[in-house]
Enzyme design. Structure first.
Site, PDB file in Angstrom:
ATOM      1  N   HIS A   1     -21.236  17.935  22.641  1.00 61.97           N
ATOM      2  CA  HIS A   1     -21.136  19.319  22.162  1.00 61.97           C
ATOM      3  C   HIS A   1     -20.911  20.270  23.329  1.00 61.97           C
ATOM      4  O   HIS A   1     -21.871  20.670  24.005  1.00 61.97           O
ATOM      5  CB  HIS A   1     -22.422  19.683  21.412  1.00 61.97           C
ATOM      6  CG  HIS A   1     -22.385  21.012  20.743  1.00 61.97           C
ATOM      7  ND1 HIS A   1     -23.238  21.338  19.721  1.00 61.97           N
ATOM      8  CD2 HIS A   1     -21.601  22.114  20.913  1.00 61.97           C
ATOM      9  CE1 HIS A   1     -22.992  22.571  19.305  1.00 61.97           C
ATOM     10  NE2 HIS A   1     -22.008  23.071  20.036  1.00 61.97           N
TER      11      HIS A   1
ATOM     12  N   HIS B   1     -18.113  23.593  25.016  1.00 61.74           N
ATOM     13  CA  HIS B   1     -17.075  24.594  24.775  1.00 61.74           C
ATOM     14  C   HIS B   1     -16.268  24.769  26.065  1.00 61.74           C
ATOM     15  O   HIS B   1     -16.828  25.167  27.086  1.00 61.74           O
ATOM     16  CB  HIS B   1     -17.695  25.931  24.383  1.00 61.74           C
ATOM     17  CG  HIS B   1     -18.575  25.844  23.162  1.00 61.74           C
ATOM     18  ND1 HIS B   1     -18.134  26.158  21.899  1.00 61.74           N
ATOM     19  CD2 HIS B   1     -19.859  25.450  23.026  1.00 61.74           C
ATOM     20  CE1 HIS B   1     -19.112  25.965  21.031  1.00 61.74           C
ATOM     21  NE2 HIS B   1     -20.182  25.540  21.691  1.00 61.74           N
ATOM     22  N   LEU B   2     -14.972  24.483  25.998  1.00 65.09           N
ATOM     23  CA  LEU B   2     -14.113  24.628  27.177  1.00 65.09           C
ATOM     24  C   LEU B   2     -13.244  25.885  27.109  1.00 65.09           C
ATOM     25  O   LEU B   2     -12.576  26.222  28.088  1.00 65.09           O
ATOM     26  CB  LEU B   2     -13.234  23.383  27.348  1.00 65.09           C
ATOM     27  CG  LEU B   2     -13.998  22.093  27.685  1.00 65.09           C
ATOM     28  CD1 LEU B   2     -13.028  20.935  27.876  1.00 65.09           C
ATOM     29  CD2 LEU B   2     -14.865  22.270  28.924  1.00 65.09           C
TER      30      LEU B   2
ATOM     31  N   ASN C   1     -13.404  26.028  18.798  1.00 70.85           N
ATOM     32  CA  ASN C   1     -13.313  27.490  18.708  1.00 70.85           C
ATOM     33  C   ASN C   1     -12.433  28.044  19.817  1.00 70.85           C
ATOM     34  O   ASN C   1     -12.854  28.852  20.651  1.00 70.85           O
ATOM     35  CB  ASN C   1     -14.706  28.128  18.726  1.00 70.85           C
ATOM     36  CG  ASN C   1     -15.493  27.838  19.981  1.00 70.85           C
ATOM     37  OD1 ASN C   1     -15.218  26.858  20.682  1.00 70.85           O
ATOM     38  ND2 ASN C   1     -16.462  28.675  20.282  1.00 70.85           N
TER      39      ASN C   1
ATOM     40  N   ASN D   1     -27.377  30.633  20.072  1.00 70.71           N
ATOM     41  CA  ASN D   1     -27.427  30.401  18.645  1.00 70.71           C
ATOM     42  C   ASN D   1     -27.314  28.904  18.365  1.00 70.71           C
ATOM     43  O   ASN D   1     -26.272  28.323  18.653  1.00 70.71           O
ATOM     44  CB  ASN D   1     -26.294  31.157  17.947  1.00 70.71           C
ATOM     45  CG  ASN D   1     -26.469  31.181  16.442  1.00 70.71           C
ATOM     46  OD1 ASN D   1     -27.510  30.785  15.930  1.00 70.71           O
ATOM     47  ND2 ASN D   1     -25.457  31.641  15.739  1.00 70.71           N
TER      48      ASN D   1
ATOM     49  N   ASP E   1     -24.433  21.920  24.588  1.00 71.04           N
ATOM     50  CA  ASP E   1     -23.867  23.131  23.983  1.00 71.04           C
ATOM     51  C   ASP E   1     -23.416  24.107  25.074  1.00 71.04           C
ATOM     52  O   ASP E   1     -23.638  25.317  24.978  1.00 71.04           O
ATOM     53  CB  ASP E   1     -24.872  23.792  23.035  1.00 71.04           C
ATOM     54  CG  ASP E   1     -24.244  24.884  22.178  1.00 71.04           C
ATOM     55  OD1 ASP E   1     -23.004  24.995  22.149  1.00 71.04           O
ATOM     56  OD2 ASP E   1     -25.015  25.646  21.539  1.00 71.04           O
TER      57      ASP E   1
ATOM     58  N   HIS F   1     -19.532  32.374  29.139  1.00 73.34           N
ATOM     59  CA  HIS F   1     -19.002  33.700  28.831  1.00 73.34           C
ATOM     60  C   HIS F   1     -18.772  34.443  30.140  1.00 73.34           C
ATOM     61  O   HIS F   1     -19.346  34.077  31.183  1.00 73.34           O
ATOM     62  CB  HIS F   1     -19.981  34.499  27.964  1.00 73.34           C
ATOM     63  CG  HIS F   1     -20.146  33.963  26.580  1.00 73.34           C
ATOM     64  ND1 HIS F   1     -19.142  34.004  25.638  1.00 73.34           N
ATOM     65  CD2 HIS F   1     -21.200  33.363  25.961  1.00 73.34           C
ATOM     66  CE1 HIS F   1     -19.569  33.464  24.508  1.00 73.34           C
ATOM     67  NE2 HIS F   1     -20.815  33.059  24.678  1.00 73.34           N
TER      68      HIS F   1
ATOM     69  N   PHE G   1     -23.516  35.181  22.073  1.00 73.90           N
ATOM     70  CA  PHE G   1     -24.449  34.059  22.033  1.00 73.90           C
ATOM     71  C   PHE G   1     -23.973  32.952  22.976  1.00 73.90           C
ATOM     72  O   PHE G   1     -22.782  32.698  23.091  1.00 73.90           O
ATOM     73  CB  PHE G   1     -24.528  33.467  20.622  1.00 73.90           C
ATOM     74  CG  PHE G   1     -25.254  34.310  19.611  1.00 73.90           C
ATOM     75  CD1 PHE G   1     -26.641  34.281  19.545  1.00 73.90           C
ATOM     76  CD2 PHE G   1     -24.560  35.113  18.713  1.00 73.90           C
ATOM     77  CE1 PHE G   1     -27.326  35.032  18.599  1.00 73.90           C
ATOM     78  CE2 PHE G   1     -25.234  35.871  17.756  1.00 73.90           C
ATOM     79  CZ  PHE G   1     -26.623  35.838  17.706  1.00 73.90           C
ATOM     80  N   GLY G   2     -24.907  32.263  23.626  1.00 72.78           N
ATOM     81  CA  GLY G   2     -24.558  31.049  24.355  1.00 72.78           C
ATOM     82  C   GLY G   2     -24.911  31.081  25.825  1.00 72.78           C
ATOM     83  O   GLY G   2     -24.910  32.141  26.457  1.00 72.78           O
TER      84      GLY G   2
END
Length: 425
Positions: free
Chosen positions: A58, A60-61, A92, A276, A303, A307, A321-322
């Site tokens: 899990h 995010h790239l 996403n 989140n 996760d 950002h 979030f994150g």
């Protein structure tokens, strides 16, 4: 490049054993205490432990579309620094990998820019909008790892049920961020004691658990493999545990930050603590640990969610979030749970390697002769502070800056090639 890694230790049946490893043509060729070097590149692993490269289901790239936050190159370099050699990228992005063409675009960028193995998710619905289902068969044929709408829970039960039915037919997993939008109430952190103290709107725990309970019944009816992302509440753990006992094909993950922190650790209106699902109450934290130890929760996933600084400077109400997680996961978990005897080192390594691989039938996360040489060398005695300005990720958003940790990756090898080593810093 052929490698001879000498003088390392490795875990065998829970015990540390000295050994040498020969890597030929990207695979582990031999493992043994009495091996002798030949004409390979030699790596002296004295004082280091070797483990399988970590597997993160899990992450995010951000690329394509969010390159200001992270790119495939910066994200995979950051992952390699953290000891990861296989990561699964959430959909996403912009465009969303919701068609054959968009998924092929993502795969092309991965092939061009990734330093380690990246397996891309495809979305369940077009543009993750929850209205129109994607062509799952076509996305599978074009390299989708599994299906998810990532940070958006599928709100309509019919959409989720039909997706699970179709996914079961083609033997693919449905992976879910679980959150009933009608129960969020514009919350920015957990609805509890700390949100009241800070005067911020809270997200009730039931927003997550009621969604998981619904999906478990749908998965049972559809016969699908249903995987729950980043479980955070005691009620969620309970319903997953009950479902497993009932024979439903459900698996689940937990993040390092939910294992390390609770709402009580949030010092102020600080967006570095905004994620989140949010950091929950002490009883939720306890349930997550119990669930991990009894197998209700199958493995740990970061996760990783980078950002920009501007996106995290406007407090809980105005920030995204994150948090990031690649470069801090192992040292945090080793320092806080293995060093004090709460977990064994074997448990932690398994939750970061073989457990996620077995859950999704991946041939990685093993250190065996004949397996691909995805390896990480760890210095379990090395102590240093987490310094966010040394991150290779573009993201600096973490609540763990300044924490002093022991046990750090010092070299990562992917398919027999050194993709990161400590000296690069």
């Amino acid at each position: 490049m052929n490698l001879f890694i000498k003088n390392v230790t490795m875990l065998q049946n829970g015990e540390m054993s000295p050994t040498n490893i020969r890597v030929v043509n990207g695979k582990v060729n031999e493992i043994g205490r009495n091996l002798q070097a030949q004409n390979e590149t030699q790596i002296d692993g004295k004082g280091r432990m070797v483990a399988p490269g970590f597997v993160d289901i899990h992450v995010h790239l951000r690329e394509p579309g969010g390159e200001q936050k992270e790119t495939i190159e910066s994200g995979t370099r950051s992952a390699a620094k953290g000891g990861f050699t296989t990561i699964c990228a959430m959909p996403n992005t912009r465009p969303v990998p919701d068609t054959k063409e968009n998924l092929q675009l993502v795969n092309g960028l991965i092939e061009k820019n990734a330093l380690i193995r990246v397996l891309p998710y495809a979305s369940i619905t077009i543009r993750e909008a929850g209205k129109e289902r994607t062509n799952l068969q076509e996305l599978k044929e074009n390299g989708a790892f599994a299906f998810t709408d990532d940070g958006v829970g599928i709100q309509e039960a019919g959409m989720m049920y039909e997706t699970m039915q179709e996914a079961a037919k083609i033997d693919m997993a449905v992976v879910a961020h679980c959150e009933d939008n009608s129960l969020i109430y514009d919350g920015v952190m957990h609805d509890g004691k700390r949100s009241r103290e800070l005067g911020l709107k809270g997200i009730p725990a039931v927003a997550e658990s009621v969604h998981i309970a619904r999906d478990i019944l749908l998965a049972e009816a559809a016969g699908a493999h249903y995987h729950v992302c980043h479980v955070s509440t005691k009620e969620s753990v309970r319903v997953i545990r009950d479902a497993k006992r009932a024979g439903v094909r459900v698996t689940a993950e937990v993040t390092p930050h939910h294992l390390l922190l609770t709402e009580d650790d949030i010092p102020a209106d600080d967006a570095n603590y905004k994620m989140n699902p949010p950091l929950r109450a002490k009883e939720d934290w306890q349930a997550l640990h119990e669930g991990l130890l009894d197998g209700t929760l199958d493995f740990i996933a970061t996760d990783h969610a980078p950002h920009t600084a501007a996106e995290k400077t406007n407090g809980m109400n105005g920030s995204m979030f994150g948090i990031v997680g690649f470069e801090t996961a192992f040292p945090l978990l080793y320092s806080k749970f293995v060093k004090n005897g709460t977990w064994t080192l074997q448990q932690l390594i398994d939750w970061l390697t073989i457990k996620p691989s077995e859950t999704f039938n991946l041939p990685y996360g093993k250190l065996e002769t004949g397996q691909v040489a995805d390896l990480v060398l760890l210095d379990l005695e090395k102590e240093q502070e987490i310094q966010v300005n040394t991150f290779l990720s573009k993201g600096r958003n973490t609540p763990f800056g300044g924490w002093k940790c022991t046990g750090w990756p010092v070299m990562t090898i992917f398919s027999g090639e050194i993709v990161w080593q400590e000296e690069e810093n």
